[in-house]
Design a protein around this motif. Sequence first.
Motif, PDB file in Angstrom:
ATOM      1  N   TYR A 305       0.831  -1.208   0.000  1.00 15.39           N
ATOM      2  CA  TYR A 305       0.000   0.000   0.000  1.00 15.39           C
ATOM      3  C   TYR A 305       0.867   1.261   0.000  1.00 15.39           C
ATOM      4  O   TYR A 305       0.590   2.223  -0.720  1.00 15.39           O
ATOM      5  CB  TYR A 305      -0.924   0.010   1.217  1.00 15.39           C
ATOM      6  CG  TYR A 305      -1.921  -1.123   1.259  1.00 15.39           C
ATOM      7  CD1 TYR A 305      -2.452  -1.654   0.086  1.00 15.39           C
ATOM      8  CD2 TYR A 305      -2.349  -1.665   2.469  1.00 15.39           C
ATOM      9  CE1 TYR A 305      -3.365  -2.691   0.123  1.00 15.39           C
ATOM     10  CE2 TYR A 305      -3.260  -2.705   2.518  1.00 15.39           C
ATOM     11  CZ  TYR A 305      -3.761  -3.215   1.344  1.00 15.39           C
ATOM     12  OH  TYR A 305      -4.671  -4.239   1.393  1.00 15.39           O
ATOM     13  N   TYR A 306       1.911   1.250   0.829  1.00 15.99           N
ATOM     14  CA  TYR A 306       2.781   2.423   0.893  1.00 15.99           C
ATOM     15  C   TYR A 306       3.530   2.632  -0.416  1.00 15.99           C
ATOM     16  O   TYR A 306       3.616   3.757  -0.930  1.00 15.99           O
ATOM     17  CB  TYR A 306       3.772   2.282   2.054  1.00 15.99           C
ATOM     18  CG  TYR A 306       4.835   3.344   2.072  1.00 15.99           C
ATOM     19  CD1 TYR A 306       4.512   4.672   2.370  1.00 15.99           C
ATOM     20  CD2 TYR A 306       6.153   3.044   1.767  1.00 15.99           C
ATOM     21  CE1 TYR A 306       5.483   5.662   2.369  1.00 15.99           C
ATOM     22  CE2 TYR A 306       7.137   4.015   1.773  1.00 15.99           C
ATOM     23  CZ  TYR A 306       6.795   5.338   2.071  1.00 15.99           C
ATOM     24  OH  TYR A 306       7.756   6.307   2.060  1.00 15.99           O
ATOM     25  N   GLU A 307       4.066   1.563  -0.977  1.00 10.06           N
ATOM     26  CA  GLU A 307       4.829   1.707  -2.217  1.00 10.06           C
ATOM     27  C   GLU A 307       3.943   2.171  -3.367  1.00 10.06           C
ATOM     28  O   GLU A 307       4.388   2.921  -4.243  1.00 10.06           O
ATOM     29  CB  GLU A 307       5.496   0.381  -2.591  1.00 10.06           C
ATOM     30  CG  GLU A 307       6.415   0.527  -3.808  1.00 10.06           C
ATOM     31  CD  GLU A 307       6.920  -0.806  -4.332  1.00 10.06           C
ATOM     32  OE1 GLU A 307       7.967  -0.810  -4.995  1.00 10.06           O
ATOM     33  OE2 GLU A 307       6.258  -1.831  -4.103  1.00 10.06           O
ATOM     34  N   HIS A 308       2.680   1.750  -3.366  1.00  8.58           N
ATOM     35  CA  HIS A 308       1.789   2.097  -4.475  1.00  8.58           C
ATOM     36  C   HIS A 308       1.608   3.597  -4.620  1.00  8.58           C
ATOM     37  O   HIS A 308       1.716   4.139  -5.721  1.00  8.58           O
ATOM     38  CB  HIS A 308       0.427   1.427  -4.296  1.00  8.58           C
ATOM     39  CG  HIS A 308      -0.600   1.876  -5.283  1.00  8.58           C
ATOM     40  ND1 HIS A 308      -0.482   1.617  -6.638  1.00  8.58           N
ATOM     41  CD2 HIS A 308      -1.737   2.617  -5.132  1.00  8.58           C
ATOM     42  CE1 HIS A 308      -1.517   2.145  -7.270  1.00  8.58           C
ATOM     43  NE2 HIS A 308      -2.280   2.765  -6.377  1.00  8.58           N
ATOM     44  N   ASN A 309       1.314   4.286  -3.524  1.00  9.95           N
ATOM     45  CA  ASN A 309       1.033   5.720  -3.651  1.00  9.95           C
ATOM     46  C   ASN A 309       1.541   6.560  -2.476  1.00  9.95           C
ATOM     47  O   ASN A 309       1.164   7.727  -2.340  1.00  9.95           O
ATOM     48  CB  ASN A 309      -0.472   5.950  -3.830  1.00  9.95           C
ATOM     49  CG  ASN A 309      -1.287   5.512  -2.626  1.00  9.95           C
ATOM     50  OD1 ASN A 309      -0.739   4.986  -1.662  1.00  9.95           O
ATOM     51  ND2 ASN A 309      -2.593   5.717  -2.677  1.00  9.95           N
ATOM     52  N   GLY A 310       2.394   5.962  -1.625  1.00  9.21           N
ATOM     53  CA  GLY A 310       2.930   6.721  -0.498  1.00  9.21           C
ATOM     54  C   GLY A 310       1.923   6.994   0.587  1.00  9.21           C
ATOM     55  O   GLY A 310       2.135   7.872   1.436  1.00  9.21           O
ATOM     56  N   GLY A 311       0.810   6.262   0.590  1.00  6.99           N
ATOM     57  CA  GLY A 311      -0.240   6.489   1.579  1.00  6.99           C
ATOM     58  C   GLY A 311       0.154   6.048   2.978  1.00  6.99           C
ATOM     59  O   GLY A 311       1.170   5.370   3.189  1.00  6.99           O
ATOM     60  N   SER A 312      -0.661   6.438   3.942  1.00  9.02           N
ATOM     61  CA  SER A 312      -0.403   6.101   5.349  1.00  9.02           C
ATOM     62  C   SER A 312      -0.838   4.658   5.610  1.00  9.02           C
ATOM     63  O   SER A 312      -1.972   4.396   6.006  1.00  9.02           O
ATOM     64  CB  SER A 312      -1.163   7.054   6.274  1.00  9.02           C
ATOM     65  OG  SER A 312      -0.709   8.377   6.099  1.00  9.02           O
ATOM     66  N   ALA A 313       0.064   3.734   5.374  1.00 13.88           N
ATOM     67  CA  ALA A 313      -0.236   2.303   5.513  1.00 13.88           C
ATOM     68  C   ALA A 313       0.189   1.815   6.887  1.00 13.88           C
ATOM     69  O   ALA A 313       1.372   1.810   7.218  1.00 13.88           O
ATOM     70  CB  ALA A 313       0.485   1.511   4.421  1.00 13.88           C
ATOM     71  N   ILE A 314      -0.791   1.389   7.680  1.00 16.46           N
ATOM     72  CA  ILE A 314      -0.561   0.991   9.060  1.00 16.46           C
ATOM     73  C   ILE A 314      -0.960  -0.475   9.248  1.00 16.46           C
ATOM     74  O   ILE A 314      -1.958  -0.934   8.694  1.00 16.46           O
ATOM     75  CB  ILE A 314      -1.382   1.867  10.035  1.00 16.46           C
ATOM     76  CG1 ILE A 314      -1.082   3.357   9.816  1.00 16.46           C
ATOM     77  CG2 ILE A 314      -1.129   1.460  11.475  1.00 16.46           C
ATOM     78  CD1 ILE A 314       0.328   3.762  10.126  1.00 16.46           C
ATOM     79  N   ALA A 315      -0.185  -1.186  10.049  1.00 15.19           N
ATOM     80  CA  ALA A 315      -0.533  -2.546  10.468  1.00 15.19           C
ATOM     81  C   ALA A 315      -0.691  -2.544  11.982  1.00 15.19           C
ATOM     82  O   ALA A 315       0.196  -2.074  12.700  1.00 15.19           O
ATOM     83  CB  ALA A 315       0.538  -3.540  10.055  1.00 15.19           C
ATOM     84  N   VAL A 316      -1.815  -3.057  12.458  1.00 15.83           N
ATOM     85  CA  VAL A 316      -2.098  -3.075  13.894  1.00 15.83           C
ATOM     86  C   VAL A 316      -2.261  -4.510  14.369  1.00 15.83           C
ATOM     87  O   VAL A 316      -2.924  -5.319  13.716  1.00 15.83           O
ATOM     88  CB  VAL A 316      -3.376  -2.268  14.211  1.00 15.83           C
ATOM     89  CG1 VAL A 316      -3.875  -2.560  15.625  1.00 15.83           C
ATOM     90  CG2 VAL A 316      -3.128  -0.774  14.048  1.00 15.83           C
ATOM     91  N   GLU A 317      -1.657  -4.804  15.498  1.00 16.48           N
ATOM     92  CA  GLU A 317      -1.856  -6.094  16.167  1.00 16.48           C
ATOM     93  C   GLU A 317      -2.658  -5.807  17.444  1.00 16.48           C
ATOM     94  O   GLU A 317      -2.165  -5.172  18.372  1.00 16.48           O
ATOM     95  CB  GLU A 317      -0.517  -6.750  16.506  1.00 16.48           C
ATOM     96  CG  GLU A 317       0.323  -7.150  15.308  1.00 16.48           C
ATOM     97  CD  GLU A 317      -0.171  -8.430  14.640  1.00 16.48           C
ATOM     98  OE1 GLU A 317      -1.084  -9.086  15.178  1.00 16.48           O
ATOM     99  OE2 GLU A 317       0.387  -8.781  13.573  1.00 16.48           O
ATOM    100  N   LEU A 318      -3.890  -6.281  17.462  1.00 16.24           N
ATOM    101  CA  LEU A 318      -4.819  -5.969  18.546  1.00 16.24           C
ATOM    102  C   LEU A 318      -4.688  -6.943  19.720  1.00 16.24           C
ATOM    103  O   LEU A 318      -4.609  -8.161  19.523  1.00 16.24           O
ATOM    104  CB  LEU A 318      -6.262  -6.032  18.049  1.00 16.24           C
ATOM    105  CG  LEU A 318      -6.733  -4.946  17.085  1.00 16.24           C
ATOM    106  CD1 LEU A 318      -8.050  -5.352  16.444  1.00 16.24           C
ATOM    107  CD2 LEU A 318      -6.888  -3.616  17.820  1.00 16.24           C
TER     108      LEU A 318
END
Length: 350
Positions: A305-318
């Motif tokens: 996601y980040y590489e595609h358009n530089g967006g704020s791509a977050i991964a959360v472990e709940l």
Amino acid sequence: MKISLVLVLSLITLVANAETIKSFSVSKSNSKISEIATSFEIVENREKDFIVYVLDSKTDKFNRMAPLAKLISEDINKELKNKSQKIQGYHSFEEVQSIAKELEQSFPTLAKIEHYGTSKNGLPLFALKITKDAKKSNKVKKSMLTSATHGDELITVEVLLSLSRMLLESYGKDDRLTRIVDESETYFIFVVNPEGFTRRSRYAGGIDPNRQYPWPGNPNRSTPVKSIDSLMKFYKEKDFKGSIDFHAYGKMVMFPWGYTRDLINSSDHEHFNLLTKDMAKENRYKSGPISRVIYVAKGSSADFYYEHNGGSAIAVELGNRKVPHHTKIAAVVEQAREMTWKFLDSIVAL
């Protein structure tokens, strides 16, 4: 009636045939840890060791790399398989679909279901879009929240179901959430991996869905499993400005890179670092780059996601468990609530 019976029998067969996944402890002193991280899934970074998931059919290969590894569990999902199909407090895939339809019907100007494909076995892939004038809106500020990429992480689905309802029911009553709905589009994808979710299996046909994405330097991977391939196309089509991929467990909020311990460019790193620290302020989750908070994970969603358009791509472990007791669901939702609203605030502020 015939269709319902076929579906029920199909789901029973899927649950019975779920893959067996073992867990091992591997010392951090193992000289092949990088090779292990490439071939298998490191899920926890502890003080002296890593916890690694290994598909039963690949145990021999793993043992050659880590002959001194300690077996922790013969089957990480044994508890789920031994339970009756309905787990108290948790929703089935059919119930998730019904809830999405109910929210669309109850909030017709704010919610709209969008289908973006079907899974390998023909299960629907869909998102619930929440925004003002949902049927005709096409706002630039779009974000995507996903759960059940790993089908055994049932708590993630309950969190997104609760947050979507909260966002809709607060419209016109809470200024902050009203602004999010008015000025952006939020897409809730409750079940990324319906094959795994209906089987209570982490994987999709023996493949980890969150190692299926291309990463920098490796853009030409073979076509991933259908649910991930469809999601990648959906992401590109919508050109989301940000995303959170919810997993369980570990109490972490992370950002790229996952595929390497190298850092992203300095300005983006500063943005992500400040954002994730702020998101973790109330719930005290650990924050930082994926590869440094857990370990190198090649093929994860956030990197793509980040590489595609530089967006704020977050991964959360709940939280602390994939399927906490139903009395603990509300507490995990509370851990995710403010963190998610802060993330959506950041999308609105773009």
